[in-house]
Write a protein that holds these residues in place. Structure first.
Motif, PDB file in Angstrom:
ATOM      1  N   GLY A 179       0.765  -1.225   0.000  1.00  0.00           N
ATOM      2  CA  GLY A 179       0.000   0.000   0.000  1.00  0.00           C
ATOM      3  C   GLY A 179       0.799   1.280   0.000  1.00  0.00           C
ATOM      4  N   SER A 180       2.119   1.246   0.119  1.00  0.00           N
ATOM      5  CA  SER A 180       2.847   2.504   0.078  1.00  0.00           C
ATOM      6  C   SER A 180       3.023   2.939  -1.373  1.00  0.00           C
ATOM      7  CB  SER A 180       4.205   2.383   0.773  1.00  0.00           C
ATOM      8  OG  SER A 180       5.044   1.546   0.054  1.00  0.00           O
ATOM      9  N   PHE A 181       3.082   4.267  -1.602  1.00  0.00           N
ATOM     10  CA  PHE A 181       3.225   4.785  -2.952  1.00  0.00           C
ATOM     11  C   PHE A 181       3.856   6.163  -2.878  1.00  0.00           C
ATOM     12  CE2 PHE A 181      -0.918   5.892  -1.368  1.00  0.00           C
ATOM     13  CZ  PHE A 181      -1.090   7.213  -1.717  1.00  0.00           C
ATOM     14  N   SER A 182       4.363   6.612  -4.011  1.00  0.00           N
ATOM     15  CA  SER A 182       4.951   7.940  -4.115  1.00  0.00           C
ATOM     16  C   SER A 182       4.169   8.737  -5.140  1.00  0.00           C
ATOM     17  CB  SER A 182       6.411   7.850  -4.556  1.00  0.00           C
ATOM     18  OG  SER A 182       7.170   7.149  -3.598  1.00  0.00           O
ATOM     19  N   VAL A 183       3.985  10.024  -4.871  1.00  0.00           N
ATOM     20  CA  VAL A 183       3.221  10.887  -5.761  1.00  0.00           C
ATOM     21  C   VAL A 183       4.078  12.067  -6.199  1.00  0.00           C
ATOM     22  CG1 VAL A 183       1.192  12.378  -5.962  1.00  0.00           C
ATOM     23  CG2 VAL A 183       1.055  10.279  -4.619  1.00  0.00           C
ATOM     24  N   LEU A 184       4.092  12.316  -7.503  1.00  0.00           N
ATOM     25  CA  LEU A 184       4.715  13.520  -8.045  1.00  0.00           C
ATOM     26  C   LEU A 184       3.579  14.415  -8.518  1.00  0.00           C
ATOM     27  CD1 LEU A 184       7.604  11.964 -10.163  1.00  0.00           C
ATOM     28  CD2 LEU A 184       7.732  12.948  -7.876  1.00  0.00           C
ATOM     29  N   GLY A 185       3.392  15.529  -7.866  1.00  0.00           N
ATOM     30  CA  GLY A 185       2.278  16.424  -8.171  1.00  0.00           C
ATOM     31  C   GLY A 185       2.401  17.101  -9.517  1.00  0.00           C
ATOM     32  N   ALA A 186       1.316  17.729  -9.946  1.00  0.00           N
ATOM     33  CA  ALA A 186       1.242  18.376 -11.251  1.00  0.00           C
ATOM     34  C   ALA A 186       2.250  19.511 -11.390  1.00  0.00           C
ATOM     35  CB  ALA A 186      -0.172  18.898 -11.504  1.00  0.00           C
ATOM     36  N   ASP A 187       2.671  20.117 -10.283  1.00  0.00           N
ATOM     37  CA  ASP A 187       3.614  21.227 -10.334  1.00  0.00           C
ATOM     38  C   ASP A 187       5.075  20.778 -10.263  1.00  0.00           C
ATOM     39  OD1 ASP A 187       3.311  20.325  -7.731  1.00  0.00           O
ATOM     40  OD2 ASP A 187       3.690  22.295  -6.846  1.00  0.00           O
ATOM     41  N   VAL A 188       5.322  19.462 -10.265  1.00  0.00           N
ATOM     42  CA  VAL A 188       6.676  18.930 -10.138  1.00  0.00           C
ATOM     43  C   VAL A 188       7.229  18.542 -11.509  1.00  0.00           C
ATOM     44  CG1 VAL A 188       8.087  17.075  -9.159  1.00  0.00           C
ATOM     45  CG2 VAL A 188       6.235  18.080  -7.819  1.00  0.00           C
ATOM     46  N   THR A 189       8.473  18.977 -11.797  1.00  0.00           N
ATOM     47  CA  THR A 189       9.195  18.561 -12.996  1.00  0.00           C
ATOM     48  C   THR A 189      10.494  17.915 -12.549  1.00  0.00           C
ATOM     49  OG1 THR A 189       8.273  20.344 -14.343  1.00  0.00           O
ATOM     50  CG2 THR A 189      10.300  19.318 -15.129  1.00  0.00           C
ATOM     51  N   ILE A 190      10.731  16.682 -13.010  1.00  0.00           N
ATOM     52  CA  ILE A 190      11.954  15.974 -12.665  1.00  0.00           C
ATOM     53  C   ILE A 190      12.737  15.719 -13.935  1.00  0.00           C
ATOM     54  CG2 ILE A 190      12.897  13.805 -11.810  1.00  0.00           C
ATOM     55  CD1 ILE A 190      10.717  13.734  -9.764  1.00  0.00           C
ATOM     56  N   THR A 191      14.020  16.091 -13.909  1.00  0.00           N
ATOM     57  CA  THR A 191      14.926  15.786 -15.001  1.00  0.00           C
ATOM     58  C   THR A 191      15.928  14.771 -14.467  1.00  0.00           C
ATOM     59  OG1 THR A 191      14.677  18.015 -15.885  1.00  0.00           O
ATOM     60  CG2 THR A 191      16.559  16.736 -16.663  1.00  0.00           C
TER      61      THR A 191
END
Length: 169
Positions: free
Chosen positions: A9-21
């Motif tokens: 049940g654990s998970f990670s979330v990258l929100g709409a305002d996040v940019t990862i390079t």
């Protein structure tokens, strides 16, 4: 114990305002609503509609709703109607909703594990449609199936089977 805890049940979330390079590696579920410019490797991927991924995706399961520019390798893959995929898709189980846009080739993952001769056969039969009679792998494939899509139907058995049904159409 951490493996059991991470898959429960654990998970990670990258929100709409996040940019990862850069590349992302996760051992659990990853939910991406933002932008990723790099490869992603995770157990499970959920992509939001407004999300954009530029890079290769490798996941056990993936549910894609945004834009992906890169190849996808997933055991279970769901491409939702809002998705736009530009790249090859490798899968074991595939669901594509009507309206999804995919620009690339589909290839079952189990076909990748066969020898190069069998993959050459499948490529010849899909790419050599106009010249199936001149390519040995394609001819043997259609002969094995008892199908010859480019030859006229001259079989007496096929004529007898098809004649009554053709009168009813």
């Amino acid at each position: 114990m951490s493996k059991n805890g991470s898959s429960s049940g654990s998970f990670s979330v990258l929100g709409a305002d996040v940019t990862i390079t850069g590349n992302i590696s996760a051992s659990t579920e990853l939910h991406i609503d933002g932008t990723v410019e790099g490869d992603i490797e995770c157990a499970s991927l959920v992509q939001g509609e407004g999300s954009q991924i530029t890079g290769e995706i490798q996941a056990e399961s993936a549910r894609l709703a945004g834009r992906v520019d890169g190849s996808i390798h997933a055991r279970e893959l769901v491409i939702l109607r809002s998705a736009t995929i530009n790249g090859d898709v490798h899968y074991e189980a595939l669901t594509v909703e009507q309206g999804a846009a995919v620009q690339g080739r589909f290839a079952p993952r189990d076909a990748e594990s066969h020898s190069t001769n069998s993959s050459a056969s499948s490529q010849a039969s899909t790419e050599g449609n106009g010249a199936s009679e001149t390519q040995a792998p394609s001819s043997s494939t259609t002969a094995d199936l008892g199908i010859s899509p480019f030859a006229p139907d001259t079989s007496a058995d096929n004529d007898r089977e098809n004649a009554p049904s053709s009168n009813y159409y």
